[in-house]
Design a protein around this motif. Structure first.
Motif, mmCIF file in Angstrom:
data_model
loop_
_atom_site.group_PDB
_atom_site.id
_atom_site.type_symbol
_atom_site.label_atom_id
_atom_site.label_comp_id
_atom_site.label_asym_id
_atom_site.label_seq_id
_atom_site.Cartn_x
_atom_site.Cartn_y
_atom_site.Cartn_z
ATOM 1 N N GLY B 89 -1.923 -5.933 -8.758
ATOM 2 C CA GLY B 89 -1.664 -4.494 -8.729
ATOM 3 C C GLY B 89 -0.645 -3.960 -8.088
ATOM 4 N N ALA B 90 -0.437 -2.593 -7.973
ATOM 5 C CA ALA B 90 0.630 -1.759 -7.338
ATOM 6 C C ALA B 90 0.285 -2.425 -5.823
ATOM 7 C CB ALA B 90 0.457 -0.517 -7.633
ATOM 8 N N ILE B 91 -0.875 -2.306 -5.236
ATOM 9 C CA ILE B 91 -1.237 -2.364 -3.979
ATOM 10 C C ILE B 91 -0.568 -3.845 -3.338
ATOM 11 C CG2 ILE B 91 -2.828 -2.691 -2.208
ATOM 12 C CD1 ILE B 91 -4.219 -0.905 -3.425
ATOM 13 N N GLU B 92 -0.685 -4.792 -4.291
ATOM 14 C CA GLU B 92 -0.228 -6.210 -3.865
ATOM 15 C C GLU B 92 1.209 -6.271 -4.034
ATOM 16 O OE1 GLU B 92 -2.988 -5.699 -5.820
ATOM 17 O OE2 GLU B 92 -4.380 -6.155 -4.277
ATOM 18 N N VAL B 93 1.938 -5.769 -4.929
ATOM 19 C CA VAL B 93 3.427 -5.715 -5.188
ATOM 20 C C VAL B 93 3.892 -5.056 -3.820
ATOM 21 C CG1 VAL B 93 5.318 -5.056 -6.501
ATOM 22 C CG2 VAL B 93 3.309 -6.180 -7.470
ATOM 23 N N LEU B 94 3.484 -3.782 -3.611
ATOM 24 C CA LEU B 94 3.860 -3.097 -2.468
ATOM 25 C C LEU B 94 3.702 -3.910 -1.192
ATOM 26 C CD1 LEU B 94 2.839 0.816 -3.045
ATOM 27 C CD2 LEU B 94 5.287 -0.268 -2.649
ATOM 28 N N ALA B 95 2.567 -4.528 -1.002
ATOM 29 C CA ALA B 95 2.159 -5.239 0.127
ATOM 30 C C ALA B 95 3.267 -6.205 0.514
ATOM 31 C CB ALA B 95 0.901 -5.572 0.256
ATOM 32 N N LEU B 96 3.563 -6.911 -0.427
ATOM 33 C CA LEU B 96 4.486 -8.070 -0.676
ATOM 34 C C LEU B 96 6.021 -7.723 -0.268
ATOM 35 C CD1 LEU B 96 3.760 -10.354 -3.574
ATOM 36 C CD2 LEU B 96 3.484 -11.027 -1.159
ATOM 37 N N VAL B 97 6.335 -6.648 -0.518
ATOM 38 C CA VAL B 97 7.789 -6.097 -0.401
ATOM 39 C C VAL B 97 7.937 -5.495 0.911
ATOM 40 C CG1 VAL B 97 9.451 -4.324 -1.118
ATOM 41 C CG2 VAL B 97 8.170 -5.491 -2.788
ATOM 42 N N LEU B 98 6.802 -4.792 1.397
ATOM 43 C CA LEU B 98 6.608 -3.802 2.598
ATOM 44 C C LEU B 98 6.558 -4.967 3.938
ATOM 45 C CD1 LEU B 98 5.173 -0.593 1.550
ATOM 46 C CD2 LEU B 98 7.558 -0.996 1.903
ATOM 47 N N THR B 99 5.803 -5.805 3.584
ATOM 48 C CA THR B 99 5.501 -6.751 4.929
ATOM 49 C C THR B 99 6.515 -7.078 5.414
ATOM 50 O OG1 THR B 99 3.108 -7.326 4.024
ATOM 51 C CG2 THR B 99 3.893 -8.700 5.601
ATOM 52 N N PRO B 100 7.576 -7.668 4.793
ATOM 53 C CA PRO B 100 8.968 -8.224 5.571
ATOM 54 C C PRO B 100 9.709 -6.870 5.979
ATOM 55 C CG PRO B 100 9.005 -8.831 3.536
ATOM 56 C CD PRO B 100 7.810 -8.266 3.417
ATOM 57 N N LEU B 101 9.753 -5.754 5.387
ATOM 58 C CA LEU B 101 10.659 -4.830 5.418
ATOM 59 C C LEU B 101 10.084 -3.567 6.301
ATOM 60 C CD1 LEU B 101 12.185 -4.443 1.989
ATOM 61 C CD2 LEU B 101 13.059 -5.521 3.925
ATOM 62 N N VAL B 102 9.029 -2.907 5.906
ATOM 63 C CA VAL B 102 8.317 -1.877 6.807
ATOM 64 C C VAL B 102 6.911 -2.505 7.366
ATOM 65 C CG1 VAL B 102 7.896 0.571 6.762
ATOM 66 C CG2 VAL B 102 9.482 -0.270 5.509
ATOM 67 N N VAL B 127 2.737 -13.958 11.252
ATOM 68 C CA VAL B 127 3.665 -14.798 11.460
ATOM 69 C C VAL B 127 4.763 -14.132 11.428
ATOM 70 C CG1 VAL B 127 4.964 -16.481 9.830
ATOM 71 C CG2 VAL B 127 2.550 -16.693 9.944
ATOM 72 N N PRO B 128 5.494 -13.330 10.879
ATOM 73 C CA PRO B 128 6.590 -12.473 11.022
ATOM 74 C C PRO B 128 6.480 -11.593 12.418
ATOM 75 C CG PRO B 128 5.982 -11.606 9.104
ATOM 76 C CD PRO B 128 4.907 -12.604 9.539
ATOM 77 N N PRO B 129 6.692 -11.961 13.439
ATOM 78 C CA PRO B 129 6.284 -11.099 14.470
ATOM 79 C C PRO B 129 6.823 -9.615 14.204
ATOM 80 C CG PRO B 129 7.508 -12.526 15.526
ATOM 81 C CD PRO B 129 7.600 -12.987 13.987
ATOM 82 N N GLY B 130 6.226 -8.850 13.802
ATOM 83 C CA GLY B 130 6.630 -7.446 13.611
ATOM 84 C C GLY B 130 7.378 -7.381 12.456
ATOM 85 N N GLY B 131 7.859 -8.273 11.403
ATOM 86 C CA GLY B 131 8.437 -8.276 10.223
ATOM 87 C C GLY B 131 9.991 -7.855 10.865
ATOM 88 N N LEU B 136 15.308 -5.557 14.361
ATOM 89 C CA LEU B 136 16.171 -4.381 14.640
ATOM 90 C C LEU B 136 16.187 -4.246 16.002
ATOM 91 C CD1 LEU B 136 15.410 -1.977 11.768
ATOM 92 C CD2 LEU B 136 17.429 -3.286 11.949
ATOM 93 N N PHE B 137 14.886 -4.588 16.758
ATOM 94 C CA PHE B 137 14.668 -4.144 18.061
ATOM 95 C C PHE B 137 15.447 -5.178 18.928
ATOM 96 C CE2 PHE B 137 12.012 -0.896 16.740
ATOM 97 C CZ PHE B 137 12.299 0.032 17.445
ATOM 98 N N SER B 138 15.265 -6.403 18.373
ATOM 99 C CA SER B 138 15.714 -7.656 19.193
ATOM 100 C C SER B 138 17.172 -7.792 19.850
ATOM 101 C CB SER B 138 15.365 -8.982 18.779
ATOM 102 O OG SER B 138 15.892 -9.086 17.384
ATOM 103 N N PRO B 139 18.155 -7.347 18.943
ATOM 104 C CA PRO B 139 19.521 -7.224 19.449
ATOM 105 C C PRO B 139 19.770 -6.270 20.459
ATOM 106 C CG PRO B 139 19.526 -7.396 16.848
ATOM 107 C CD PRO B 139 17.987 -7.022 17.468
ATOM 108 N N ALA B 140 19.145 -5.432 20.275
ATOM 109 C CA ALA B 140 19.063 -4.110 21.355
ATOM 110 C C ALA B 140 18.768 -4.576 22.427
ATOM 111 C CB ALA B 140 18.387 -2.925 20.967
#
Lengths: 115, 208
Positions: B89-102, B127-131, B136-140
Protein backbone atom coordinates in the motif's frame (compact mmCIF):
# COMPACT_ATOMS: atom_id res chain seq x y z
CA UNK A 1 -22.72 -29.35 14.19
CA UNK A 2 -26.40 -29.35 13.12
CA UNK A 3 -26.93 -31.03 9.77
CA UNK A 4 -28.01 -27.80 8.03
CA UNK A 5 -24.79 -26.07 9.12
CA UNK A 6 -22.82 -29.05 7.88
CA UNK A 7 -24.41 -28.87 4.43
CA UNK A 8 -23.62 -25.15 4.26
CA UNK A 9 -20.00 -25.74 5.18
CA UNK A 10 -19.60 -28.54 2.64
CA UNK A 11 -21.25 -26.43 -0.06
CA UNK A 12 -19.00 -23.49 0.69
CA UNK A 13 -15.93 -25.65 0.21
CA UNK A 14 -16.85 -26.97 -3.23
CA UNK A 15 -19.19 -24.47 -4.92
CA UNK A 16 -16.37 -22.41 -6.42
CA UNK A 17 -14.80 -25.50 -7.99
CA UNK A 18 -18.15 -26.71 -9.30
CA UNK A 19 -18.58 -23.39 -11.10
CA UNK A 20 -15.05 -23.65 -12.49
CA UNK A 21 -15.78 -27.21 -13.63
CA UNK A 22 -18.92 -26.03 -15.44
CA UNK A 23 -16.75 -23.54 -17.35
CA UNK A 24 -14.16 -26.16 -18.26
CA UNK A 25 -15.28 -26.84 -21.80
CA UNK A 26 -17.13 -23.71 -22.77
CA UNK A 27 -17.58 -20.10 -21.65
CA UNK A 28 -20.98 -19.48 -20.04
CA UNK A 29 -22.96 -16.51 -18.70
CA UNK A 30 -24.25 -16.25 -15.14
CA UNK A 31 -27.87 -17.17 -15.90
CA UNK A 32 -26.71 -20.26 -17.74
CA UNK A 33 -24.65 -21.37 -14.74
CA UNK A 34 -27.67 -20.86 -12.48
CA UNK A 35 -29.78 -23.07 -14.77
CA UNK A 36 -27.14 -25.80 -14.64
CA UNK A 37 -26.97 -25.49 -10.87
CA UNK A 38 -30.75 -25.86 -10.53
CA UNK A 39 -30.49 -29.46 -11.67
CA UNK A 40 -27.83 -30.22 -9.05
CA UNK A 41 -29.62 -30.81 -5.75
CA UNK A 42 -28.50 -28.64 -2.86
CA UNK A 43 -25.52 -27.06 -4.60
CA UNK A 44 -26.82 -23.51 -4.87
CA UNK A 45 -29.45 -22.36 -2.37
CA UNK A 46 -29.43 -18.64 -3.16
CA UNK A 47 -29.09 -18.33 -6.91
CA UNK A 48 -27.82 -14.77 -6.76
CA UNK A 49 -24.65 -15.81 -4.93
CA UNK A 50 -23.26 -17.03 -8.24
CA UNK A 51 -22.57 -13.40 -9.24
CA UNK A 52 -20.46 -12.34 -6.25
CA UNK A 53 -18.72 -15.69 -6.59
CA UNK A 54 -17.90 -15.07 -10.25
CA UNK A 55 -16.76 -11.54 -9.48
CA UNK A 56 -14.46 -12.87 -6.75
CA UNK A 57 -13.04 -15.54 -9.03
CA UNK A 58 -12.41 -12.90 -11.66
CA UNK A 59 -10.56 -10.74 -9.11
CA UNK A 60 -8.52 -13.83 -8.22
CA UNK A 61 -7.65 -14.40 -11.88
CA UNK A 62 -9.40 -17.77 -12.12
CA UNK A 63 -11.85 -16.60 -14.79
CA UNK A 64 -11.97 -13.74 -17.26
CA UNK A 65 -14.93 -12.31 -19.11
CA UNK A 66 -16.02 -11.16 -22.54
CA UNK A 67 -19.23 -9.53 -23.69
CA UNK A 68 -21.19 -11.38 -26.32
CA UNK A 69 -24.17 -10.25 -28.32
CA UNK A 70 -27.42 -12.13 -27.79
CA UNK A 71 -30.06 -12.79 -30.48
CA UNK A 72 -32.40 -10.44 -28.63
CA UNK A 73 -31.84 -8.31 -25.58
CA UNK A 74 -28.64 -6.73 -24.34
CA UNK A 75 -25.19 -8.34 -24.59
CA UNK A 76 -24.21 -10.79 -21.88
CA UNK A 77 -21.01 -11.16 -19.90
CA UNK A 78 -19.53 -14.60 -20.57
CA UNK A 79 -17.09 -16.18 -18.12
CA UNK A 80 -14.28 -18.48 -19.19
CA UNK A 81 -11.45 -20.22 -17.38
CA UNK A 82 -7.97 -18.70 -17.33
CA UNK A 83 -4.83 -20.85 -17.16
CA UNK A 84 -4.90 -20.44 -13.38
CA UNK A 85 -8.57 -21.49 -13.37
CA UNK A 86 -7.79 -24.64 -15.37
CA UNK A 87 -5.00 -25.44 -12.94
CA UNK A 88 -7.26 -24.86 -9.91
CA UNK A 89 -9.91 -27.19 -11.31
CA UNK A 90 -7.40 -29.98 -12.02
CA UNK A 91 -5.81 -29.60 -8.59
CA UNK A 92 -9.21 -29.72 -6.92
CA UNK A 93 -10.30 -32.78 -8.88
CA UNK A 94 -7.17 -34.72 -7.94
CA UNK A 95 -7.53 -33.71 -4.30
CA UNK A 96 -11.26 -34.40 -4.24
CA UNK A 97 -10.99 -37.91 -5.68
CA UNK A 98 -8.39 -38.83 -3.05
CA UNK A 99 -10.37 -37.21 -0.24
CA UNK A 100 -13.65 -38.84 -1.24
CA UNK A 101 -11.97 -42.25 -1.45
CA UNK A 102 -10.55 -41.80 2.05
CA UNK A 103 -13.89 -40.78 3.57
CA UNK A 104 -15.71 -43.60 1.73
CA UNK A 105 -13.13 -46.07 2.97
CA UNK A 106 -13.57 -44.95 6.58
CA UNK A 107 -17.36 -45.21 6.37
CA UNK A 108 -17.49 -48.54 4.54
CA UNK A 109 -14.61 -50.46 6.14
CA UNK A 110 -13.91 -48.88 9.51
CA UNK A 111 -17.41 -47.73 10.45
CA UNK A 112 -18.85 -51.09 11.47
CA UNK A 113 -22.18 -52.58 10.32
CA UNK A 114 -24.08 -49.25 10.29
CA UNK A 115 -21.77 -47.99 7.47
CA UNK B 1 -49.41 -5.36 -9.85
CA UNK B 2 -48.55 -2.51 -12.19
CA UNK B 3 -45.25 -2.39 -14.04
CA UNK B 4 -44.39 0.60 -11.87
CA UNK B 5 -44.91 -1.41 -8.66
CA UNK B 6 -42.83 -4.26 -10.07
CA UNK B 7 -39.98 -1.87 -10.90
CA UNK B 8 -40.23 -0.50 -7.37
CA UNK B 9 -39.87 -3.97 -5.91
CA UNK B 10 -36.79 -4.64 -8.04
CA UNK B 11 -35.11 -1.32 -7.35
CA UNK B 12 -35.77 -1.77 -3.65
CA UNK B 13 -34.01 -5.15 -3.81
CA UNK B 14 -31.06 -3.67 -5.71
CA UNK B 15 -30.91 -0.77 -3.26
CA UNK B 16 -30.63 -3.15 -0.33
CA UNK B 17 -27.95 -5.12 -2.17
CA UNK B 18 -25.99 -1.93 -2.87
CA UNK B 19 -26.14 -1.07 0.84
CA UNK B 20 -24.96 -4.52 1.88
CA UNK B 21 -22.08 -4.34 -0.60
CA UNK B 22 -20.85 -1.05 0.88
CA UNK B 23 -17.47 -2.45 1.94
CA UNK B 24 -16.81 -4.23 -1.37
CA UNK B 25 -14.55 -2.29 -3.80
CA UNK B 26 -16.50 0.00 -6.15
CA UNK B 27 -15.67 -1.79 -9.42
CA UNK B 28 -16.65 -5.18 -8.06
CA UNK B 29 -19.80 -3.79 -6.46
CA UNK B 30 -20.88 -2.24 -9.80
CA UNK B 31 -20.11 -5.48 -11.58
CA UNK B 32 -22.25 -7.53 -9.18
CA UNK B 33 -25.17 -5.05 -9.23
CA UNK B 34 -24.96 -4.87 -13.01
CA UNK B 35 -25.07 -8.65 -13.40
CA UNK B 36 -27.88 -9.12 -10.86
CA UNK B 37 -30.08 -6.44 -12.43
CA UNK B 38 -29.54 -7.91 -15.88
CA UNK B 39 -30.39 -11.34 -14.49
CA UNK B 40 -33.61 -10.00 -12.97
CA UNK B 41 -34.54 -8.27 -16.22
CA UNK B 42 -34.02 -11.46 -18.25
CA UNK B 43 -35.89 -13.66 -15.77
CA UNK B 44 -38.77 -11.18 -15.63
CA UNK B 45 -39.05 -11.43 -19.38
CA UNK B 46 -39.54 -15.19 -19.03
CA UNK B 47 -42.35 -14.97 -16.43
CA UNK B 48 -45.67 -16.12 -17.86
CA UNK B 49 -48.06 -13.99 -15.85
CA UNK B 50 -46.27 -11.03 -14.43
CA UNK B 51 -47.80 -11.34 -10.98
CA UNK B 52 -46.33 -9.92 -7.83
CA UNK B 53 -45.98 -13.45 -6.42
CA UNK B 54 -43.88 -14.53 -9.40
CA UNK B 55 -41.61 -11.54 -9.06
CA UNK B 56 -41.26 -12.05 -5.32
CA UNK B 57 -40.40 -15.71 -5.91
CA UNK B 58 -37.78 -14.65 -8.42
CA UNK B 59 -36.17 -12.30 -5.88
CA UNK B 60 -36.40 -14.95 -3.14
CA UNK B 61 -34.58 -17.45 -5.34
CA UNK B 62 -31.81 -14.91 -5.86
CA UNK B 63 -31.37 -14.76 -2.10
CA UNK B 64 -31.10 -12.27 0.72
CA UNK B 65 -28.90 -9.27 -0.22
CA UNK B 66 -26.93 -9.81 3.01
CA UNK B 67 -26.15 -13.37 1.93
CA UNK B 68 -25.00 -12.21 -1.50
CA UNK B 69 -22.78 -9.58 0.07
CA UNK B 70 -21.29 -12.21 2.37
CA UNK B 71 -20.46 -14.30 -0.68
CA UNK B 72 -18.72 -11.29 -2.24
CA UNK B 73 -16.55 -10.79 0.84
CA UNK B 74 -15.93 -14.34 1.95
CA UNK B 75 -12.55 -15.55 0.77
CA UNK B 76 -12.76 -19.03 2.21
CA UNK B 77 -9.04 -19.30 1.46
CA UNK B 78 -6.67 -18.28 4.19
CA UNK B 79 -3.58 -18.09 2.02
CA UNK B 80 -5.34 -15.53 -0.12
CA UNK B 81 -6.32 -13.52 2.96
CA UNK B 82 -2.74 -13.57 4.16
CA UNK B 83 -1.63 -12.29 0.77
CA UNK B 84 -4.19 -9.50 0.95
CA UNK B 85 -2.99 -8.31 4.36
CA UNK B 86 0.56 -8.03 3.05
CA UNK B 87 -0.55 -6.13 -0.01
CA UNK B 88 1.72 -3.23 -0.94
CA UNK B 89 0.00 0.00 0.00
CA UNK B 90 0.90 3.69 0.14
CA UNK B 91 2.54 3.29 3.56
CA UNK B 92 4.93 0.63 2.28
CA UNK B 93 5.92 2.60 -0.81
CA UNK B 94 6.48 5.77 1.23
CA UNK B 95 8.47 3.84 3.82
CA UNK B 96 10.74 2.46 1.10
CA UNK B 97 11.34 5.87 -0.44
CA UNK B 98 11.71 7.77 2.81
CA UNK B 99 13.87 5.33 4.75
CA UNK B 100 17.04 6.25 2.80
CA UNK B 101 16.05 9.87 2.11
CA UNK B 102 14.22 11.26 5.14
CA UNK B 103 15.27 8.73 7.68
CA UNK B 104 13.03 9.41 10.72
CA UNK B 105 9.84 9.65 8.63
CA UNK B 106 10.70 6.51 6.68
CA UNK B 107 11.47 4.52 9.81
CA UNK B 108 8.23 5.58 11.52
CA UNK B 109 6.27 4.34 8.48
CA UNK B 110 8.37 1.19 8.44
CA UNK B 111 7.33 0.42 12.00
CA UNK B 112 3.68 1.33 11.32
CA UNK B 113 3.35 -1.05 8.39
CA UNK B 114 2.26 -4.62 9.11
CA UNK B 115 4.05 -5.76 5.94
CA UNK B 116 7.43 -6.28 7.59
CA UNK B 117 8.39 -8.44 10.55
CA UNK B 118 10.46 -7.32 13.53
CA UNK B 119 13.76 -8.43 11.98
CA UNK B 120 13.11 -6.46 8.79
CA UNK B 121 12.16 -3.40 10.79
CA UNK B 122 15.33 -3.58 12.86
CA UNK B 123 17.44 -3.94 9.71
CA UNK B 124 15.64 -1.00 8.10
CA UNK B 125 16.23 1.09 11.21
CA UNK B 126 19.83 0.19 12.01
CA UNK B 127 21.64 -0.65 8.79
CA UNK B 128 21.84 2.76 7.18
CA UNK B 129 22.90 4.61 10.33
CA UNK B 130 20.59 7.56 10.05
CA UNK B 131 20.08 7.14 6.32
CA UNK B 132 21.28 9.93 4.06
CA UNK B 133 20.64 12.44 6.82
CA UNK B 134 23.75 11.10 8.52
CA UNK B 135 25.78 11.55 5.34
CA UNK B 136 24.75 15.19 5.10
CA UNK B 137 26.21 15.72 8.54
CA UNK B 138 29.30 13.57 8.20
CA UNK B 139 31.26 15.78 5.73
CA UNK B 140 30.58 18.71 8.01
CA UNK B 141 31.96 16.74 10.94
CA UNK B 142 35.03 15.77 8.93
CA UNK B 143 35.64 19.36 7.87
CA UNK B 144 35.32 20.52 11.42
CA UNK B 145 37.79 17.84 12.49
CA UNK B 146 40.38 18.71 9.89
CA UNK B 147 39.85 22.42 10.31
CA UNK B 148 40.66 22.28 13.97
CA UNK B 149 43.53 19.87 14.00
CA UNK B 150 45.31 20.43 10.70
CA UNK B 151 47.61 23.34 10.19
CA UNK B 152 50.94 23.86 8.54
CA UNK B 153 53.29 26.68 9.01
CA UNK B 154 56.76 27.63 7.95
CA UNK B 155 59.21 29.05 10.41
CA UNK B 156 62.80 30.13 9.99
CA UNK B 157 65.21 28.49 12.35
CA UNK B 158 68.40 29.95 13.76
CA UNK B 159 70.40 28.71 10.76
CA UNK B 160 68.13 30.61 8.34
CA UNK B 161 66.46 27.44 6.98
CA UNK B 162 62.75 27.37 6.38
CA UNK B 163 61.19 24.58 8.38
CA UNK B 164 57.71 23.42 7.52
CA UNK B 165 55.85 21.82 10.33
CA UNK B 166 52.36 20.46 10.32
CA UNK B 167 49.95 19.18 12.90
CA UNK B 168 47.00 16.78 12.68
CA UNK B 169 46.56 14.54 9.68
CA UNK B 170 48.89 16.61 7.56
CA UNK B 171 51.71 15.82 9.97
CA UNK B 172 51.59 12.20 8.87
CA UNK B 173 53.69 10.81 6.02
CA UNK B 174 52.10 11.16 2.58
CA UNK B 175 51.31 7.40 2.22
CA UNK B 176 49.39 7.45 5.44
CA UNK B 177 47.42 10.52 4.32
CA UNK B 178 46.56 8.67 1.08
CA UNK B 179 45.43 5.66 3.10
CA UNK B 180 43.15 7.85 5.20
CA UNK B 181 41.72 9.50 2.07
CA UNK B 182 41.03 6.13 0.45
CA UNK B 183 39.39 4.99 3.68
CA UNK B 184 37.19 8.07 3.83
CA UNK B 185 36.09 7.67 0.22
CA UNK B 186 35.29 4.01 0.92
CA UNK B 187 33.19 4.94 3.95
CA UNK B 188 31.26 7.57 1.98
CA UNK B 189 30.63 5.07 -0.86
CA UNK B 190 29.43 2.45 1.63
CA UNK B 191 27.17 5.00 3.33
CA UNK B 192 25.72 6.02 -0.04
CA UNK B 193 25.13 2.44 -1.15
CA UNK B 194 23.89 0.91 2.12
CA UNK B 195 20.58 2.80 2.33
CA UNK B 196 19.82 1.78 -1.25
CA UNK B 197 20.68 -1.85 -0.47
CA UNK B 198 18.48 -1.70 2.63
CA UNK B 199 15.58 -0.29 0.61
CA UNK B 200 16.04 -3.06 -1.99
CA UNK B 201 16.13 -5.66 0.79
CA UNK B 202 12.92 -4.29 2.33
CA UNK B 203 11.22 -4.18 -1.08
CA UNK B 204 12.14 -7.83 -1.66
CA UNK B 205 10.80 -8.82 1.78
CA UNK B 206 7.55 -7.07 0.86
CA UNK B 207 6.98 -9.34 -2.14
CA UNK B 208 7.21 -12.50 -0.02
Amino acid sequence: MPIEGLATQLRKGVIEYCVLAMLRNTPRYGGELIQLMRSQDGLLTSEGTIYPLLSRMRADGLVDTEWRETPRGSPRRYYRLTKAGQQAVSDFQREWVRFRATVDHVFVHEGGPQG
Amino acid sequence: MTAYQADQLVSEYLGRLDEQLADVPRTRRDEILDEISQHIAEERGLLHNKSEADLRNLLDRLGDPAELAAAARDDGDESHEAKESRRIGAIEVLALVLTPLVWPAGVILLWLSPAWNLRDKLIGTLVPPGGYLFILFSPALLLMGTGVTNSCGGTVDSGGNVVNSCTGVLALPVWQQDLINVGLVAIVVVLLVLPVLTAIYLARRLRK
